[in-house]
Structure formats: C-alpha cells, structure tokens
Design a protein around this motif. Structure first.
Motif: not given
Length: 255
Positions: A106-128
């Motif tokens: 059972i999946f609770g309204s997930p976004d299931l975002d997936q990305s490469g390392k560069v994008s993940a790094y940049l997103q985490s630098k912004l969001v975290v």
C-alpha cells in the motif's frame, strides 16, 4: 532500527513505514488506534529516527534490515505493508527485490521521485536545510505551524507533533534519507505474482504522480481521494475515514 508489534495479534500482519523526517508514532499517530483494532501491526522506525545515536545510512541498507526482520520473525511473508510518502519507497523495494513476499503493498500518496547523483545532491542541498530550519526561532516556528494547519487542515496538536518531529532528528540522518531516496530507483512495469500494489492517490498533488504509479507498476489498484499529500494522516476524520475503509478493502482483496 526499531520494530514494535502491537494491535490485534490474531489479525493480518500490516507493517507501517513512516515518511521523511518522521517516526511511526508521529506519522501514523492519528490512525494507529483504528488500525490496531483489526491488524497485527509491525511499526518501524529507521536508524537515525529510532531514538538511538545511529545515523540513517541509505535506503537499500535499511531495506535489507527490514527484509531480515520479516524473514526472522514472520517467515519471510507479510499480509500487507503501508508506506507513508517516502515509506512507499521501502514498500516498492520490498516488492521489486522479491527477497520477502508481501500480499498487499500500500503506497500512501508518494511522489516516487528518482534522479541522478548530481540532481539528488543539488535537491538535497536545497531541501534539507529547509526541513531542518523550520523550528529555528519562535517566529519561524509559529509561521511554519500556521502553514501546516492551513494547508493540511491540521489541528494545533497535530501540527505541534510534526513540528517536534522536524526538530528532534540529526540533520545528517535527514540528509542521507532524502538524498538516497532520490537515488533508489524502481524498475518500470513491476509485477510480482500474488502481490497487489495499491495506491492512495491524493489528486491535489497532480496527475503526473498518477502517471508514475502506472509507469512503475503493472495494473496497480489506484484509489483517488480529494485531498493533499497524506492529508488523511493529519487528524481530520473526513479524510481519514475513507482511506481507512479503502485499506480494509485492500487487505481483503484476493491475491
């Protein structure tokens, strides 16, 4: 890792997997009483979110620990597992990897975002930094609380609980959780015999998420609800009751 079993111990097994920056006590706190009446609950808190000094390592390492627990304590099989938001990543991995068997994922309204390392790094630098700064200073804390209450129809008590959740965990654990979630990919068209993927689709998130559910899983059972992301978990019965009813129907479906 923390695994707590509770509820109707003669009922079907249902694992609860919390979302980003949350423990199960906060994430499922408003519905755990209702779920406990019917189901043998297995409530999970990940490394770094379990009250220990450990740091959350990465999604796959934690998935392996969950699989080991299921094998050691439940013969490698569960009737169901529900993931809230990021917790759905674990549900997807448990199904896809086929190291254990789950009848109902059972999946609770997930976004299931997936990305490469560069994008993940940049997103985490912004969001975290945003996730870890919500409660720094009384003015910012009150502003964030009011936004939560307004956007999700949260009560004062529920908003306070989530604010406390944001502030009590190690930023390193939050960073690792967010970053490695983006790097943990699902295959397209996942199909496992005798497993049904069920999705709680919060339509106010947007149709692009609905398309993702259909992309990653073959013939998923999708239930649409007129709500925001995981709004059923924030204390309002008008959102919670229909979703709890759907969960009961999911768990009774023939696999």
């Amino acid at each position: 890792m923390q695994f707590e079993e509770m509820g109707n111990m003669s009922g079907k097994t249902l694992m609860l997997l919390p979302g980003t920056c949350c423990d199960y006590q906060t994430n499922f706190g408003t519905v755990i009483t209702e779920l406990s009446e019917k189901y043998h609950l297995i409530c999970v808190n990940y490394d770094g979110f379990d009250g220990s000094d450990l740091i959350f390592p990465d999604i796959i390492t934690v998935t392996e620990k969950i699989e080991k627990y299921i094998k050691d304590n439940h013969g490698g099989r569960l009737d169901g597992a529900i993931g809230s938001s990021l917790g759905s990543t674990f549900v997807g991995q448990l199904i896809m990897r086929e190291k254990v068997h789950i009848d109902h994922g059972i999946f609770g309204s997930p976004d299931l975002d997936q990305s490469g390392k560069v994008s993940a790094y940049l997103q985490s630098k912004l969001v975290v930094p945003l996730l870890t700064s919500f409660t720094k200073g009384e003015k910012k804390r009150n502003k964030t609380k009011e936004k939560l209450k307004s956007f999700f129809d949260m009560s004062e008590e529920t908003a306070e609980k989530f604010m406390q959740c944001f502030s009590k965990f190690n930023p390193e654990s939050i960073k690792n959780e967010y970053y490695t979630d983006l790097l943990t990919h699902l295959k397209d068209d996942i199909h496992v015999e005798h497993t049904i993927p069920h999705f709680i689709y919060a339509n106010k998130m947007g149709e692009k998420y609905l398309k993702r559910y259909k992309k990653y899983f073959r013939n998923p059972d999708i239930r649409e609800f007129d709500m925001q992301h995981e709004q059923w978990l924030f204390g309002d019965e008008k959102y919670a009751e229909p979703v709890l009813k759907a969960i009961d129907e999911f768990m009774e479906a023939k696999v």
